[in-house]
Design an enzyme around this catalytic site. Sequence first.
Site, PDB file in Angstrom:
ATOM      1  N   LYS A  13      -5.628  15.767  13.257  1.00 37.75           N
ATOM      2  CA  LYS A  13      -4.350  15.883  13.946  1.00 37.75           C
ATOM      3  C   LYS A  13      -3.529  17.366  13.640  1.00 37.75           C
ATOM      4  CE  LYS A  13      -2.816  11.945  13.515  1.00 37.75           C
ATOM      5  NZ  LYS A  13      -4.301  11.174  13.035  1.00 37.75           N
ATOM      6  N   GLN A  37      -1.534   8.868  12.021  1.00 34.76           N
ATOM      7  CA  GLN A  37      -2.584   7.551  12.005  1.00 34.76           C
ATOM      8  C   GLN A  37      -3.463   7.522  13.468  1.00 34.76           C
ATOM      9  OE1 GLN A  37       0.616   6.153  11.095  1.00 34.76           O
ATOM     10  NE2 GLN A  37      -0.053   7.057   8.951  1.00 34.76           N
ATOM     11  N   GLY A  95      -1.750  11.974   6.043  1.00 37.62           N
ATOM     12  CA  GLY A  95      -2.031  12.933   5.109  1.00 37.62           C
ATOM     13  C   GLY A  95      -2.880  13.866   6.273  1.00 37.62           C
ATOM     14  N   HIS A  96      -1.894  15.048   6.689  1.00 36.58           N
ATOM     15  CA  HIS A  96      -2.314  15.896   7.584  1.00 36.58           C
ATOM     16  C   HIS A  96      -2.867  16.944   6.807  1.00 36.58           C
ATOM     17  CE1 HIS A  96      -0.128  13.679  10.879  1.00 36.58           C
ATOM     18  NE2 HIS A  96      -1.017  13.009  10.607  1.00 36.58           N
ATOM     19  N   ASP A 130      -7.166  10.076  10.815  1.00 36.51           N
ATOM     20  CA  ASP A 130      -8.013  11.389  10.181  1.00 36.51           C
ATOM     21  C   ASP A 130      -8.861  11.991  11.161  1.00 36.51           C
ATOM     22  OD1 ASP A 130      -6.955  10.468   7.830  1.00 36.51           O
ATOM     23  OD2 ASP A 130      -8.587   8.941   7.817  1.00 36.51           O
TER      24      ASP A 130
HETATM   25  P1  IMP Z   1      -0.827   1.581   5.743  1.00 34.59           P
HETATM   26  O1  IMP Z   1      -0.152   2.515   6.777  1.00 34.59           O
HETATM   27  O2  IMP Z   1      -0.556   2.068   4.386  1.00 34.59           O
HETATM   28  O3  IMP Z   1       0.329   0.092   5.789  1.00 34.59           O
HETATM   29  O4  IMP Z   1      -2.148   1.143   5.916  1.00 34.59           O
HETATM   30  C1  IMP Z   1      -2.575   0.268   6.848  1.00 34.59           C
HETATM   31  C2  IMP Z   1      -4.201   0.691   7.402  1.00 34.59           C
HETATM   32  O5  IMP Z   1      -3.722   2.185   8.085  1.00 34.59           O
HETATM   33  C3  IMP Z   1      -5.005   0.989   6.400  1.00 34.59           C
HETATM   34  O6  IMP Z   1      -6.408   0.545   6.851  1.00 34.59           O
HETATM   35  C4  IMP Z   1      -4.971   2.427   6.095  1.00 34.59           C
HETATM   36  O7  IMP Z   1      -6.212   2.919   5.666  1.00 34.59           O
HETATM   37  C5  IMP Z   1      -4.493   3.016   7.326  1.00 34.59           C
HETATM   38  N1  IMP Z   1      -3.888   4.432   7.456  1.00 34.59           N
HETATM   39  C6  IMP Z   1      -2.753   4.536   7.172  1.00 34.59           C
HETATM   40  N2  IMP Z   1      -2.403   5.774   7.249  1.00 34.59           N
HETATM   41  C7  IMP Z   1      -3.534   6.319   7.504  1.00 34.59           C
HETATM   42  C8  IMP Z   1      -3.959   7.820   8.016  1.00 34.59           C
HETATM   43  O8  IMP Z   1      -3.033   8.632   7.860  1.00 34.59           O
HETATM   44  N3  IMP Z   1      -5.276   7.889   8.094  1.00 34.59           N
HETATM   45  C9  IMP Z   1      -6.178   6.974   8.125  1.00 34.59           C
HETATM   46  N4  IMP Z   1      -5.911   5.635   8.107  1.00 34.59           N
HETATM   47  C10 IMP Z   1      -4.556   5.177   7.700  1.00 34.59           C
END
Ligand code: IMP
Length: 430
Positions: A16, A223, A40-41, A13
Site C-alpha cells: 500500500k 493492514q 509499516g508502509h 503488506d
Molecule cells: P495488531 O494489529 O498488532 O493487534 O495485530 C493483530 C494482527 O494484525 C496480527 O496478525 C498482526 O500480524 C496483524 N497486523 C497488524 N498490522 C499489520 C500490518 O501492517 N501488516 C500485516 N499484518 C499486520
Amino acid sequence: MPNAVVVGAQWGDEGKGKVVDVYTEHADLIVRFQGGNNAGHTIVVAGTRTVLRSIPSGILHPTKVCLIGNGCVVDPAVLLEEMDRLRQAGVTFEGGRFLVSEDAHLVLPYHQAIDLARERGRRRIGTTGRGIGPAYEDKMARVGIRVSDLLDPEVFEEKLDYALEEKNAYLTRILGEPPVEKAPIVEASARHRERLAPYVANVSVVIDEAIRQGRRVLFEGAQGSQLDVDHGTYPFVTSSNTVAGGACTGAGIGPTRIDSVIGISKAYTTRVGEGPLPTELTDETGAWLREKGQEFGAVTGRPRRCGWFDAVVVRDSVRVNGITGIALTKLDVLGGLPRVKVCVGYRYRGERVDLVPSSLKVLAHCEPVYEELPGWPPLDAEQRAYRTLADLPAEARAYVEHLEALIGAPIILVSVGPGRGQDIHIADPF
Ligand code: IMP
C-alpha cells in the site's frame, strides 16, 4: 470530485505504501483513517528505503498535506520519533502540512504491557505487540484517553489515574505482570504535549474544507481487509475497520464523499501472525517466495507466511470494500517459477465453497482448489522498462488477465519492482 480510498485486499503488506506514493501525485491530501504504528508502509525513493508507521505515506511529497484521522490510535512517543527520523531526511511538518485528529485515541505504555503479556499466553494472535488492540478496547469501553486529553494536563492525569487503577489490577492480578508506573507517563506526556500541540486539529473539518475547495483526497488504509475486525478472519485480526467504509468513520467524512476504492493485492499471498491462510506454502516454494519477495515484517522483522494467490479472499475484499480497481503488486517476484497456481475456490467435505467461511473451524478444513498456469522468466524492471502489459512475457500477461477474470474487478496497475516508476499503469484510479 474524485476522492479515493486505498485498502489492502489480503492480510496486509500488499504494498500500500508504494501504491499510495504513486497515486499521491494526483492527490492534495493523504489521510490515514485507522490503525496505528502496527502498520509499516515501505517506500523506496531513489534507492532509499523509508518505513512509515503512523504517518501517511504522502509525507515524502513535500507539497502534500498529510493527516491522521480520528479512527487511528496514536502512540505519541513513536509518532514523535518517526517525525524526528523523517526530519533528519529533510521532511518538513510545518505550515499545516501535517495534522493529527484531536479525537484519535492514545496508545499508552499500559496498552503495550497488556498486549505483550497476552501474547505470551495461550490465546496469542501474533500481534505486532504495539498495544493497538488494548487501545481500541479502551476506546470502545469509553475509558480511552484522546489526543485532546493529552493537551489538557489536568484532564490527562485524571483519566490516567482511572485507567491505571483498572489496568494495574488487570496486569498484576490476571496477567501476573508488574504494574505500570504513573510518574514516567506523566513526565513523558508533558514533553509530548508541547511537541504535538502545534499539529493537533479537527481533521474532519480540514478534509471537508479541502473537498469543498475542489481538492483531491486519498484515504490511506493500513493492514488488509482480512484483518478487519468485522470482516476478517476473526479473532486473528487487528482491532479496527480496515475496509473502505472505515474511511468514513475514521476520518469524519460521509460515504458520498468517496468516489473510488483502490484495492491492493499481491500477485501471491502473505500473512504475518497466527490465523488461517488456506493457500500457505510450507515447502521450498514458500521459502523461495519469502526470500525473493523479501517477505519479512517492516515493523517486527518477522518472516511472513507465503502462499499462492487466493481469488476467494480477493473476491471477498472486492465485495466488502466496493473496490473499483485493483493494483496488483510484486508480479516480478513470481518470475522464475516453472508453474504458478491460483486458488479459485475451496473444497469443504466434498462441497465446493466460494466464500471465506465465517467459522475458522470450517476454514481450517477447507482445501484450496487450484488452477495451474505456466510460469515466466524473471522480470528485470531495473534494466527493462515494462510500461504496458504488452511489454510483459505472454505468460505473465495471461496470469494477470486470469486473476482479473477471477476477482471481478479491473486491474488498474501492475507493480513489477519496489521503486518509483516500476509500474504498469492501465487505468486512471480516479
Ligand atoms: P495488531 O494489529 O498488532 O493487534 O495485530 C493483530 C494482527 O494484525 C496480527 O496478525 C498482526 O500480524 C496483524 N497486523 C497488524 N498490522 C499489520 C500490518 O501492517 N501488516 C500485516 N499484518 C499486520
